[in-house]
Design a protein around this motif. Sequence first.
Motif, PDB file in Angstrom:
ATOM      1  N   VAL A 203     -88.983-110.320  45.598  1.00 57.37           N
ATOM      2  CA  VAL A 203     -89.773-110.250  46.827  1.00 57.37           C
ATOM      3  C   VAL A 203     -90.286-108.823  47.041  1.00 57.37           C
ATOM      4  CG1 VAL A 203     -89.713-110.457  49.339  1.00 57.37           C
ATOM      5  CG2 VAL A 203     -88.570-112.176  47.913  1.00 57.37           C
ATOM      6  N   VAL A 204     -89.389-107.837  46.887  1.00 52.64           N
ATOM      7  CA  VAL A 204     -89.779-106.431  47.043  1.00 52.64           C
ATOM      8  C   VAL A 204     -90.771-106.032  45.958  1.00 52.64           C
ATOM      9  CG1 VAL A 204     -88.924-104.063  46.880  1.00 52.64           C
ATOM     10  CG2 VAL A 204     -87.692-105.731  48.266  1.00 52.64           C
ATOM     11  N   THR A 205     -90.551-106.523  44.754  1.00 49.72           N
ATOM     12  CA  THR A 205     -91.454-106.198  43.642  1.00 49.72           C
ATOM     13  C   THR A 205     -92.867-106.681  43.923  1.00 49.72           C
ATOM     14  OG1 THR A 205     -89.628-106.321  42.054  1.00 49.72           O
ATOM     15  CG2 THR A 205     -91.861-106.485  41.166  1.00 49.72           C
ATOM     16  N   ALA A 206     -92.987-107.962  44.292  1.00 48.84           N
ATOM     17  CA  ALA A 206     -94.317-108.519  44.582  1.00 48.84           C
ATOM     18  C   ALA A 206     -94.945-107.855  45.804  1.00 48.84           C
ATOM     19  CB  ALA A 206     -94.207-110.027  44.801  1.00 48.84           C
ATOM     20  N   GLY A 207     -94.138-107.635  46.839  1.00 44.96           N
ATOM     21  CA  GLY A 207     -94.660-106.994  48.040  1.00 44.96           C
ATOM     22  C   GLY A 207     -95.138-105.580  47.771  1.00 44.96           C
ATOM     23  N   SER A 208     -94.418-104.867  46.916  1.00 47.83           N
ATOM     24  CA  SER A 208     -94.815-103.495  46.580  1.00 47.83           C
ATOM     25  C   SER A 208     -96.150-103.477  45.860  1.00 47.83           C
ATOM     26  CB  SER A 208     -93.741-102.844  45.703  1.00 47.83           C
ATOM     27  OG  SER A 208     -92.512-102.732  46.390  1.00 47.83           O
ATOM     28  N   VAL A 209     -96.351-104.411  44.942  1.00 44.00           N
ATOM     29  CA  VAL A 209     -97.620-104.463  44.207  1.00 44.00           C
ATOM     30  C   VAL A 209     -98.774-104.751  45.160  1.00 44.00           C
ATOM     31  CG1 VAL A 209     -98.938-105.745  42.471  1.00 44.00           C
ATOM     32  CG2 VAL A 209     -96.561-105.103  42.013  1.00 44.00           C
ATOM     33  N   VAL A 210     -98.567-105.689  46.087  1.00 48.68           N
ATOM     34  CA  VAL A 210     -99.633-106.016  47.040  1.00 48.68           C
ATOM     35  C   VAL A 210     -99.970-104.801  47.914  1.00 48.68           C
ATOM     36  CG1 VAL A 210    -100.244-107.412  49.048  1.00 48.68           C
ATOM     37  CG2 VAL A 210     -99.095-108.474  47.093  1.00 48.68           C
ATOM     38  N   ALA A 211     -98.940-104.187  48.501  1.00 49.96           N
ATOM     39  CA  ALA A 211     -99.161-103.051  49.399  1.00 49.96           C
ATOM     40  C   ALA A 211     -99.769-101.865  48.669  1.00 49.96           C
ATOM     41  CB  ALA A 211     -97.840-102.650  50.057  1.00 49.96           C
ATOM     42  N   LEU A 212     -99.236-101.547  47.497  1.00 51.44           N
ATOM     43  CA  LEU A 212     -99.740-100.395  46.748  1.00 51.44           C
ATOM     44  C   LEU A 212    -101.138-100.643  46.199  1.00 51.44           C
ATOM     45  CD1 LEU A 212     -96.463 -99.369  44.860  1.00 51.44           C
ATOM     46  CD2 LEU A 212     -97.578 -98.141  46.731  1.00 51.44           C
ATOM     47  N   SER A 213    -101.465-101.887  45.902  1.00 52.12           N
ATOM     48  CA  SER A 213    -102.813-102.209  45.422  1.00 52.12           C
ATOM     49  C   SER A 213    -103.842-101.967  46.510  1.00 52.12           C
ATOM     50  CB  SER A 213    -102.877-103.667  44.954  1.00 52.12           C
ATOM     51  OG  SER A 213    -102.033-103.877  43.832  1.00 52.12           O
ATOM     52  N   ILE A 214    -103.503-102.326  47.734  1.00 51.12           N
ATOM     53  CA  ILE A 214    -104.406-102.057  48.865  1.00 51.12           C
ATOM     54  C   ILE A 214    -104.563-100.552  49.047  1.00 51.12           C
ATOM     55  CG2 ILE A 214    -104.680-102.285  51.364  1.00 51.12           C
ATOM     56  CD1 ILE A 214    -103.192-104.983  51.122  1.00 51.12           C
ATOM     57  N   LEU A 215    -103.448 -99.821  48.941  1.00 52.09           N
ATOM     58  CA  LEU A 215    -103.509 -98.361  49.051  1.00 52.09           C
ATOM     59  C   LEU A 215    -104.350 -97.776  47.924  1.00 52.09           C
ATOM     60  CD1 LEU A 215    -102.482 -95.852  50.540  1.00 52.09           C
ATOM     61  CD2 LEU A 215    -100.483 -95.861  49.032  1.00 52.09           C
ATOM     62  N   PHE A 216    -104.267 -98.362  46.736  1.00 50.24           N
ATOM     63  CA  PHE A 216    -105.070 -97.930  45.587  1.00 50.24           C
ATOM     64  C   PHE A 216    -106.555 -98.040  45.916  1.00 50.24           C
ATOM     65  CE2 PHE A 216    -107.424 -98.370  41.713  1.00 50.24           C
ATOM     66  CZ  PHE A 216    -106.753 -97.628  40.757  1.00 50.24           C
ATOM     67  N   VAL A 217    -106.966 -99.176  46.473  1.00 53.82           N
ATOM     68  CA  VAL A 217    -108.377 -99.379  46.812  1.00 53.82           C
ATOM     69  C   VAL A 217    -108.838 -98.347  47.830  1.00 53.82           C
ATOM     70  CG1 VAL A 217    -110.040-100.977  47.836  1.00 53.82           C
ATOM     71  CG2 VAL A 217    -108.273-101.844  46.286  1.00 53.82           C
ATOM     72  N   VAL A 218    -108.016 -98.101  48.854  1.00 55.79           N
ATOM     73  CA  VAL A 218    -108.364 -97.116  49.881  1.00 55.79           C
ATOM     74  C   VAL A 218    -108.499 -95.725  49.265  1.00 55.79           C
ATOM     75  CG1 VAL A 218    -107.563 -95.975  51.980  1.00 55.79           C
ATOM     76  CG2 VAL A 218    -107.287 -98.450  51.719  1.00 55.79           C
TER      77      VAL A 218
END
Length: 228
Positions: A203-218
């Motif tokens: 859960v933390v792994t998938a959530g981290s990828v989602v959150a960090l991917s959004i931060l990557f785009v920003v």
Amino acid sequence: MTGTRLDRPAPPTARRQGGRAATIVHGAGRVAAVAAGALVLGGLTSPAQGVLPEWLGGFANSSGGWSILVFALVLTVRARPALSAVLGAVAFVLLVEGYRIVSGWRGFPYDEPFQNVFTILGLLVGPVIGVSAALLRASSPTRRTLAVVPLSTVLVGEGLYGLVVLDQGPGAIYWVLQLVLGGAFLAWGTVRTRSSVPTWVPVVTAGSVVALSILFVVAYTALPHLLM
């Protein structure tokens, strides 16, 4: 009559010194292998931009494509995490240099040595990619699961950035491909250890990828303005 014992074991100090020397030699060999591989692969990305089909051409000039190369190079030499961090930085920087050198030979000058913005990014991101490649073989299932976060984040994040901000033509296929690869790598990393880790780990792994991917785009969207 006395004789010399030829089978006498080496003293502990000599064994430790021999072990350190072997470690240094092996480490130097890994650095040399990764450095050479990065220079060659970085050099190949220059002509690859004009050879690969349009829908795949982004691989030769994208953070996702180069992160895959860095990850693969470090994973191949099977180094420990501390050395892998160094190897990740070396690989990323020399990919840029290989690209710069070959582009110059081809008549397309590309910045000054070790002064490109991607060199700086490589010094920051390379160690993280390198450590994650080492942890993919860790004895701890939790670490093996979390090891997929950095590369998955770059692939998914840049895929989103490419679709939202950049190419809406044939090149968009590559960004979709990056998204698929990032998602597949994340799924593989969580599924292979699902029976040996607590529920919170995937859960933390998938959530981290989602959150960090959004931060990557920003961050990628803001980067051109920061460099002006």
